[in-house]
Design a protein around this motif. Structure first.
Motif, PDB file in Angstrom:
ATOM      1  N   VAL A 188      74.128  18.441  36.153  1.00 58.27           N
ATOM      2  CA  VAL A 188      74.307  19.490  37.159  1.00 58.27           C
ATOM      3  C   VAL A 188      75.765  19.534  37.627  1.00 58.27           C
ATOM      4  N   VAL A 189      76.339  18.363  37.812  1.00 57.76           N
ATOM      5  CA  VAL A 189      77.743  18.287  38.213  1.00 57.76           C
ATOM      6  C   VAL A 189      78.620  18.918  37.136  1.00 57.76           C
ATOM      7  N   GLU A 190      78.273  18.634  35.893  1.00 54.43           N
ATOM      8  CA  GLU A 190      79.070  19.163  34.781  1.00 54.43           C
ATOM      9  C   GLU A 190      78.991  20.684  34.739  1.00 54.43           C
ATOM     10  N   VAL A 191      77.808  21.207  34.971  1.00 54.88           N
ATOM     11  CA  VAL A 191      77.651  22.663  35.010  1.00 54.88           C
ATOM     12  C   VAL A 191      78.506  23.254  36.123  1.00 54.88           C
ATOM     13  N   LEU A 216      83.213   9.570  37.819  1.00 50.36           N
ATOM     14  CA  LEU A 216      81.817   9.622  38.271  1.00 50.36           C
ATOM     15  C   LEU A 216      80.861   9.415  37.095  1.00 50.36           C
ATOM     16  N   ALA A 217      81.221  10.000  35.959  1.00 51.39           N
ATOM     17  CA  ALA A 217      80.381   9.856  34.761  1.00 51.39           C
ATOM     18  C   ALA A 217      80.323   8.401  34.309  1.00 51.39           C
ATOM     19  N   ASP A 218      81.350   7.621  34.669  1.00 47.61           N
ATOM     20  CA  ASP A 218      81.374   6.193  34.318  1.00 47.61           C
ATOM     21  C   ASP A 218      80.854   5.318  35.454  1.00 47.61           C
ATOM     22  N   ASN A 219      80.264   5.930  36.458  1.00 45.01           N
ATOM     23  CA  ASN A 219      79.772   5.184  37.624  1.00 45.01           C
ATOM     24  C   ASN A 219      80.883   4.381  38.307  1.00 45.01           C
ATOM     25  N   ASP A 220      82.090   4.901  38.257  1.00 46.02           N
ATOM     26  CA  ASP A 220      83.226   4.208  38.879  1.00 46.02           C
ATOM     27  C   ASP A 220      83.460   4.811  40.262  1.00 46.02           C
ATOM     28  N   ALA A 221      82.827   4.212  41.261  1.00 50.42           N
ATOM     29  CA  ALA A 221      82.850   4.774  42.616  1.00 50.42           C
ATOM     30  C   ALA A 221      84.264   4.825  43.185  1.00 50.42           C
ATOM     31  N   GLY A 258      76.438   5.809  46.553  1.00 51.13           N
ATOM     32  CA  GLY A 258      75.496   6.280  45.551  1.00 51.13           C
ATOM     33  C   GLY A 258      76.017   6.477  44.139  1.00 51.13           C
ATOM     34  N   ALA A 259      77.306   6.244  43.913  1.00 53.96           N
ATOM     35  CA  ALA A 259      77.867   6.538  42.587  1.00 53.96           C
ATOM     36  C   ALA A 259      77.207   5.710  41.498  1.00 53.96           C
ATOM     37  N   SER A 260      76.722   4.528  41.848  1.00 56.16           N
ATOM     38  CA  SER A 260      76.130   3.647  40.829  1.00 56.16           C
ATOM     39  C   SER A 260      74.750   4.121  40.389  1.00 56.16           C
ATOM     40  N   GLN A 261      74.131   4.993  41.186  1.00 54.49           N
ATOM     41  CA  GLN A 261      72.762   5.402  40.853  1.00 54.49           C
ATOM     42  C   GLN A 261      72.706   6.816  40.281  1.00 54.49           C
ATOM     43  N   VAL A 262      73.848   7.342  39.855  1.00 54.18           N
ATOM     44  CA  VAL A 262      73.858   8.707  39.333  1.00 54.18           C
ATOM     45  C   VAL A 262      73.099   8.758  38.008  1.00 54.18           C
ATOM     46  N   THR A 263      72.164   9.677  37.900  1.00 60.57           N
ATOM     47  CA  THR A 263      71.364   9.792  36.676  1.00 60.57           C
ATOM     48  C   THR A 263      72.003  10.772  35.703  1.00 60.57           C
ATOM     49  N   GLU A 264      71.565  10.703  34.452  1.00 60.37           N
ATOM     50  CA  GLU A 264      72.021  11.650  33.429  1.00 60.37           C
ATOM     51  C   GLU A 264      71.791  13.080  33.890  1.00 60.37           C
TER      52      GLU A 264
END
Lengths: 200, 200
Positions: free
Chosen positions: A108-111, A183-188, A97-103
């Motif tokens: 939420v992850v950042e928080v 993860l922020a770069d969609n790099d699974a 699912g790493a490629s489908q992570v939304t902004e």
DNA sequence: CGTCTGTTAATTGTTAACATCGTACCGTAC
DNA sequence: GTACGGTACGATGTTAACAATTAACAGACG
């Protein structure tokens, strides 16, 4: 941004869970609905709900008509095995699912990462343990791993009871920061590598 | 020998679970406390408890103040992964505990096997699915795998929703009989081999 | 015409009273 | 002295009434 528990049940559940993690209740002892209800100033209903929930999360053992018992932490052998399974689950979900992570979910992850950082700065082990798990959970949710969340939580809850690995809190934060960045770069692949380095 | 559920909550939980497994409720639909309570002739309390429990078992998704939703079965990719994890857990527990199986707990396994056989003879797929899981559960309990039971149940519940593998019910029984036999002889390696052949 | 807001109906959340179950204690019989 | 049985107490199990929240809808306003 942070998610404040709204219902009494959630608050009671979280409070009891915190108490369990900080060792306030002795392993093997029984918990009484009335006692906790009066301590929190609520009725037995929400406490009862919390007992059911925490039993399923693995913290408590449920005995019909007799109540709940505080479970003992897993032995070292099981710990090792649980860690391996946990690695497998997180790897599977992130790869998928790493490629489908939304902004939005990434925020939420950042928080969660910020909260972990705050806990590391404060240096309280039990809080760090909670934030640690919450961060990983946010990553799984961001990667669409809802289906695995239940089983994953079961495993984590058992581990939390013996969270003693880190003496270096700064490193704890750094390890999780290095999960967030790819993860922020969609790099699974890199995300998985960082996760496997963190869970051990 | 069989364990009859005594509390209303258990009966309600089991009934709803059976209904879910037999496809009585449509995936994605919401379940209402009042409706089920009146159907079973009980109050909302036990139904509510059952909702919480079944949410944690993975059958239902819980939304605060809005109720529970019937979850969708896992997709083929997740199914495959879940199967692998399930194999790993059962293998781990049996290897660790097969040597300490007592007469008493073995008898419980035998009862579970008999019940599975009865279901296979009757040929009802949803009942077989349940008995299948209950047999494996009894094996795990016999081997002292209480610590893993929660996570294991999570995984199994997701799989049960798509129990379609066996067309040959006689073989279903035979596969489980071949798990039981070496277990009765405290032969961990053969038991594991039979389990891994059965879970796929 | 679209949007916002207040109302309303339906559902879940919570509570307190009552019912039921398990355990410990004590008396009695052997 | 020990084993059995009854009783009382404290805990959980269940219920029904009440409170709070949600989402849909209708009407007013721009």
């Amino acid at each position: 941004m942070s998610i404040q528990p709204k219902t009494v049940r959630e608050q009671v559940t979280n409070q009891i869970r915190d108490d369990l993690l900080s060792g306030r209740f002795e392993a093997g002892s029984m918990l009484r609905e009335i006692e906790l209800a009066s301590r929190f100033g609520v009725s037995r209903g929400p406490v009862r709900d919390a007992f059911i929930q925490l039993s399923h999360e693995g913290y408590l053992a449920y005995y019909a008509n007799r109540g709940v018992m505080v479970r003992h932490p897993p032995n070292p052998e099981d710990r090792k095995f649980i860690t391996a399974i946990r690695q497998d689950i997180e790897t599977h979900v992130v790869l998928k699912g790493a490629s489908q992570v939304t902004e939005e979910s990434l925020k939420v992850v950042e928080v969660a990462l910020d909260r972990l950082k705050a806990a590391c700065d404060a240096g309280k082990a039990t809080v760090i343990a909670l934030r640690d798990v919450e961060f990983h959970e946010s990553v799984l949710i961001a990667c669409g791993g809802d289906d695995m969340l239940g089983a994953w939580r079961q495993l984590c809850s058992r581990m939390l009871l013996t969270y003693t690995r880190h003496e270096n809190y700064a490193q704890t934060y750094r390890e999780h920061f290095e999960i967030f960045t790819p993860l922020a770069d969609n790099d699974a692949k890199s995300t998985v590598a960082a996760i496997r380095a963190n869970i051990r």
